[in-house]
Design a protein around this motif. Structure first.
Motif, PDB file in Angstrom:
ATOM      1  N   SER A  85      -4.320  13.762   1.448  1.00 46.42           N
ATOM      2  CA  SER A  85      -3.607  13.446   0.426  1.00 46.42           C
ATOM      3  C   SER A  85      -2.715  12.057   0.733  1.00 46.42           C
ATOM      4  N   VAL A  86      -1.712  12.448   1.885  1.00 46.99           N
ATOM      5  CA  VAL A  86      -0.526  10.856   2.185  1.00 46.99           C
ATOM      6  C   VAL A  86      -1.631  10.341   2.557  1.00 46.99           C
ATOM      7  N   SER A  87      -2.414   9.578   3.220  1.00 51.01           N
ATOM      8  CA  SER A  87      -3.763   8.553   3.138  1.00 51.01           C
ATOM      9  C   SER A  87      -3.478   7.677   2.011  1.00 51.01           C
ATOM     10  N   ASP A  88      -3.903   8.630   0.868  1.00 54.95           N
ATOM     11  CA  ASP A  88      -4.837   8.076  -0.387  1.00 54.95           C
ATOM     12  C   ASP A  88      -3.418   7.404  -0.565  1.00 54.95           C
ATOM     13  N   LEU A  89      -2.402   8.200  -0.791  1.00 60.14           N
ATOM     14  CA  LEU A  89      -1.649   7.811  -1.206  1.00 60.14           C
ATOM     15  C   LEU A  89      -0.518   6.548  -0.883  1.00 60.14           C
ATOM     16  N   LEU A  90      -0.831   5.808   0.876  1.00 61.89           N
ATOM     17  CA  LEU A  90      -0.199   5.349   1.025  1.00 61.89           C
ATOM     18  C   LEU A  90      -1.127   3.815   0.822  1.00 61.89           C
ATOM     19  N   VAL A  91      -2.411   4.128   1.265  1.00 61.42           N
ATOM     20  CA  VAL A  91      -3.826   3.222   0.734  1.00 61.42           C
ATOM     21  C   VAL A  91      -3.308   2.680  -1.282  1.00 61.42           C
ATOM     22  N   ASN A  92      -3.028   3.599  -1.330  1.00 68.61           N
ATOM     23  CA  ASN A  92      -2.865   3.193  -3.356  1.00 68.61           C
ATOM     24  C   ASN A  92      -1.439   2.060  -3.367  1.00 68.61           C
ATOM     25  N   PHE A  93      -0.981   2.456  -2.334  1.00 71.56           N
ATOM     26  CA  PHE A  93       1.345   2.179  -2.618  1.00 71.56           C
ATOM     27  C   PHE A  93       0.767  -0.057  -1.341  1.00 71.56           C
ATOM     28  N   GLN A 114       9.164   5.194  -5.171  1.00 75.68           N
ATOM     29  CA  GLN A 114      10.207   6.192  -5.308  1.00 75.68           C
ATOM     30  C   GLN A 114       9.180   7.702  -5.914  1.00 75.68           C
ATOM     31  N   SER A 115       8.392   7.343  -6.591  1.00 79.74           N
ATOM     32  CA  SER A 115       7.089   7.816  -7.356  1.00 79.74           C
ATOM     33  C   SER A 115       6.408   8.625  -6.138  1.00 79.74           C
ATOM     34  N   ALA A 116       5.815   7.204  -4.638  1.00 87.91           N
ATOM     35  CA  ALA A 116       4.906   8.173  -4.105  1.00 87.91           C
ATOM     36  C   ALA A 116       5.912   9.081  -2.902  1.00 87.91           C
ATOM     37  N   LEU A 117       6.717   8.210  -3.178  1.00 84.19           N
ATOM     38  CA  LEU A 117       8.066   8.871  -1.443  1.00 84.19           C
ATOM     39  C   LEU A 117       8.492  10.619  -2.089  1.00 84.19           C
ATOM     40  N   ASP A 118       8.356  10.802  -3.680  1.00 83.94           N
ATOM     41  CA  ASP A 118       8.773  11.872  -3.812  1.00 83.94           C
ATOM     42  C   ASP A 118       7.403  12.959  -3.133  1.00 83.94           C
ATOM     43  N   GLU A 119       6.082  12.228  -3.779  1.00 84.24           N
ATOM     44  CA  GLU A 119       4.777  13.083  -3.656  1.00 84.24           C
ATOM     45  C   GLU A 119       4.602  12.973  -2.522  1.00 84.24           C
ATOM     46  N   LEU A 120       4.927  12.266  -1.290  1.00 84.61           N
ATOM     47  CA  LEU A 120       4.804  11.917   0.223  1.00 84.61           C
ATOM     48  C   LEU A 120       5.633  13.401   0.874  1.00 84.61           C
ATOM     49  N   ARG A 197       9.916   5.298   5.639  1.00 79.39           N
ATOM     50  CA  ARG A 197      10.910   3.855   5.662  1.00 79.39           C
ATOM     51  C   ARG A 197      10.188   3.398   5.100  1.00 79.39           C
ATOM     52  N   VAL A 198       8.676   2.786   5.072  1.00 78.06           N
ATOM     53  CA  VAL A 198       8.545   1.796   3.901  1.00 78.06           C
ATOM     54  C   VAL A 198       8.557   2.023   2.298  1.00 78.06           C
ATOM     55  N   LEU A 199       8.155   2.949   1.914  1.00 78.40           N
ATOM     56  CA  LEU A 199       8.307   4.042   0.921  1.00 78.40           C
ATOM     57  C   LEU A 199       9.903   3.852   0.068  1.00 78.40           C
ATOM     58  N   ALA A 200      10.616   4.536   0.570  1.00 74.58           N
ATOM     59  CA  ALA A 200      11.588   4.374   0.963  1.00 74.58           C
ATOM     60  C   ALA A 200      12.836   2.986   1.004  1.00 74.58           C
ATOM     61  N   SER A 201      12.384   2.046   1.495  1.00 75.30           N
ATOM     62  CA  SER A 201      12.703   0.717   1.579  1.00 75.30           C
ATOM     63  C   SER A 201      12.764   0.265   0.554  1.00 75.30           C
ATOM     64  N   PHE A 202      11.437   0.226  -0.714  1.00 76.41           N
ATOM     65  CA  PHE A 202      10.586  -0.382  -1.517  1.00 76.41           C
ATOM     66  C   PHE A 202      10.943   0.757  -2.510  1.00 76.41           C
TER      67      PHE A 202
END
Length: 303
Positions: A85-93, A114-120, A197-202
């Protein structure tokens, strides 16, 4: 007449005792025939008792090893699914970043991040049977807590793991007397740290901070994180395979041991049936003789 009574009593007492002993032995054999067992306790196994006890202990230990390995396998499956699920989330972002330009709505990008980060974070704080799976050996604590952590696009290339509340010790499980299997992934591993780091930064991006270099770096970092997570999943798969092999070996040994115990504790039903028939015949003869003796009296000899 008195002498006759004393003699008859002594003889009948002896025969009655013999009949009762025969009856007891026949009852014991009937129980063996019904259960298929020599004895319901170790005491009735004679010289084989020690061997059977050792084998029963071995069976209990093998069962314990297999149960522990099965539980660990279940944890691994949950971890593997979470990482998928984490991998799918990162691919989408990453796709989101690839479609973003400097003219894009940064508020939308920040909201998506932020939504992706919360899910992660939710995926990394996954629990299974009350244990946090990505905390190393500190299973009672959620591994990821971003409170107090500070990210923006200026920190995009700077690793930081202050969010991590676990330790670096992987879980382990003993699967035999001589084998312990280590398994698991911690939430401070390279790919996961990069993803956070990437999700939180963006998630803090603004029109003033968004640059082409940031978009490019973000996509590149996410690609590396996805690759690292795939490597982690491969490690989990190998651990699961090792555990399944151990379970199969334990079950094979347990099966052979159980068969041996069955042979030691079991009885030959056909042989027991023959012996029971023999005892029945002896018992019938004893009762007939006893009845004959008890019917004798002095008057029979005076006629």
């Amino acid at each position: 007449m008195s002498a006759m009574r004393v003699t008859t009593f002594a003889l009948s007492g002896q025969m009655l005792q013999a009949s009762m002993a025969t009856q007891a032995r026949m009852t014991e054999m009937q129980l063996q025939q019904a259960s298929g067992l020599t004895s319901f306790d170790y005491g009735g196994l004679g010289s084989e008792a020690g061997t059977v006890i050792d084998m029963d202990v071995s069976l209990a230990r093998l069962s314990s090893y297999s149960d522990a390995a099965s539980t660990a396998t279940n944890r691994i499956e949950v971890m593997y699914d979470s990482l998928s699920s984490v991998s799918d989330l990162l691919v989408n972002f990453r796709s989101k970043l690839s479609s973003t330009s400097l003219n894009s709505n940064t508020d939308d990008l920040a909201t998506t991040a932020q939504s992706a980060l919360d899910e992660l974070v939710s995926l990394l704080n996954t629990q299974y049977n009350g244990r946090h799976l990505f905390s190393g050996s500190m299973t009672g604590s959620a591994p990821v807590d971003l409170d107090g952590s500070s990210y923006d696009l200026s920190t995009l290339s700077t690793p930081q793991t202050d969010y991590y509340k676990g330790d670096d010790r992987k879980a382990s499980v003993r699967v035999s007397a001589s084998q312990v299997v280590d398994y698991g992934v911690t939430a401070n591993s390279g790919g996961i740290e990069t993803a956070i780091r990437v999700l939180a930064s963006f998630a803090s991006v603004t029109d003033d901070t968004l640059t082409d270099d940031a978009l490019e770096d973000g996509m590149s970092l996410l690609s590396g994180a996805i690759d690292d997570i795939l490597v982690s999943q491969t490690g989990l798969s190998l651990s699961a395979s090792t555990l399944e092999g151990a379970i199969e070996r334990n079950e094979s040994v347990a099966s052979a041991t159980s068969e041996t115990v069955g042979d030691l504790r079991g009885v030959d039903i056909a042989e027991i049936a023959v012996k029971i028939s023999s005892y029945e015949a002896q018992l019938n003869a004893s009762y007939a003789a006893l009845a004959k003796i008890l019917s004798v009296n002095l008057m029979d000899y005076m006629r």
